[in-house]
Design a protein around this motif. Structure first.
Motif, PDB file in Angstrom:
ATOM      1  N   ASP A 181      -1.428  11.203   2.890  1.00  0.00           N
ATOM      2  CA  ASP A 181      -2.272  10.070   3.277  1.00  0.00           C
ATOM      3  C   ASP A 181      -1.922   9.602   4.691  1.00  0.00           C
ATOM      4  OD1 ASP A 181      -3.603   9.735   0.678  1.00  0.00           O
ATOM      5  OD2 ASP A 181      -1.627   9.134  -0.019  1.00  0.00           O
TER       6      ASP A 181
ATOM      7  N   PHE B  97       0.823  -1.204   0.000  1.00  0.00           N
ATOM      8  CA  PHE B  97       0.000   0.000   0.000  1.00  0.00           C
ATOM      9  C   PHE B  97       0.859   1.256   0.000  1.00  0.00           C
ATOM     10  CE2 PHE B  97      -2.436   3.365   2.138  1.00  0.00           C
ATOM     11  CZ  PHE B  97      -3.546   3.404   1.313  1.00  0.00           C
TER      12      PHE B  97
ATOM     13  N   GLN C 258       3.381   1.924  -1.602  1.00  0.00           N
ATOM     14  CA  GLN C 258       3.810   2.302  -2.952  1.00  0.00           C
ATOM     15  C   GLN C 258       2.860   3.294  -3.597  1.00  0.00           C
ATOM     16  OE1 GLN C 258       4.323  -1.295  -5.191  1.00  0.00           O
ATOM     17  NE2 GLN C 258       6.010  -2.023  -3.931  1.00  0.00           N
ATOM     18  N   SER C 259       1.594   3.269  -3.199  1.00  0.00           N
ATOM     19  CA  SER C 259       0.609   4.167  -3.816  1.00  0.00           C
ATOM     20  C   SER C 259       0.155   5.267  -2.868  1.00  0.00           C
ATOM     21  CB  SER C 259      -0.611   3.361  -4.284  1.00  0.00           C
ATOM     22  OG  SER C 259      -1.206   2.666  -3.196  1.00  0.00           O
ATOM     23  N   ALA C 260       0.787   5.375  -1.699  1.00  0.00           N
ATOM     24  CA  ALA C 260       0.396   6.385  -0.719  1.00  0.00           C
ATOM     25  C   ALA C 260       1.423   7.497  -0.669  1.00  0.00           C
ATOM     26  CB  ALA C 260       0.245   5.746   0.664  1.00  0.00           C
TER      27      ALA C 260
END
Length: 203
Positions: free
Chosen positions: A48, A40, A42-44
């Motif tokens: 966030d 997760f 990697q996309s945060a």
């Protein structure tokens, strides 16, 4: 985010744009992994992370805690500085990392002064996360479901506390019922005594 974490320069150090972006990206990766699983993370982004920590802190009533305030301030400072670094005043620096020629020319004439204290940021976040984790272990029976590294011992402790709490609640309920029954009997006897006294006075 598969690249290794880059050493972050100390506050006040002047670095090129390339060095700054690599350092800030590396630090962001480091702090994201304090909370999120690698997949997760990697996309945060740091924002966030800020929202996640604030949301969980509010859930447990910790938003006003000093440790939370320090973590919030450090993280917001990082987010603002990284965003400003990446975008520039009007977004003019955003494409630089995609153009090696423009980046090289830019780095020959520009230096950026680092304002973020990486170790203080990480330390403040770790303290806040530990505070939240301690509160979650005490009250949240589903805490391990959301943990990257669930600990069976914590589950056992929470289950034991929950059973003890349920037992205490049952005994309290029984005591309250017994007390109400006793009060009802006393009230009934008192009413009967008053009726008898009134009947005697009238008779």
């Amino acid at each position: 985010m598969g690249k290794p974490t880059v050493h972050f320069p100390k506050p006040g150090t002047r670095v090129t744009y390339r060095e700054a972006m690599e350092a800030y990206d590396g630090l962001e990766e480091r702090i994201l992994r304090l909370v999120f699983e690698p997949g997760f993370a990697q996309s945060a982004g740091a924002y966030d992370l800020l929202q996640t920590i604030e949301g969980v802190a509010e859930k447990y009533g910790l938003s006003g805690a000093e440790k939370m305030a320090r973590a919030r301030g450090s993280l917001r400072g990082f987010v603002c500085e990284k965003t400003s670094l990446a975008n520039g005043a009007n977004g003019e620096r955003f494409p630089l990392m995609e153009s090696p020629e423009e980046l090289g020319e830019f780095d020959r004439t520009h230096r950026f002064e680092v304002g973020v204290d990486a170790e203080a940021l990480v330390g403040n976040l770790e303290s806040a996360i530990a505070l939240i984790g301690g509160e979650a272990d005490r009250f949240d029976e589903y805490a391990d479901v959301y943990s990257a590294n669930p600990v069976t011992a914590h589950q056992i402790v929470r289950e034991s506390r929950r059973r003890e709490g349920d037992k205490a609640d049952r005994w309290f309920a029984r005591a309250m019922v017994a007390a109400m029954c006793c009060l009802a009997v006393v009230c009934a006897l008192h009413s009967a005594w008053e009726v008898a006294m009134i009947a005697r006075l009238l008779g």
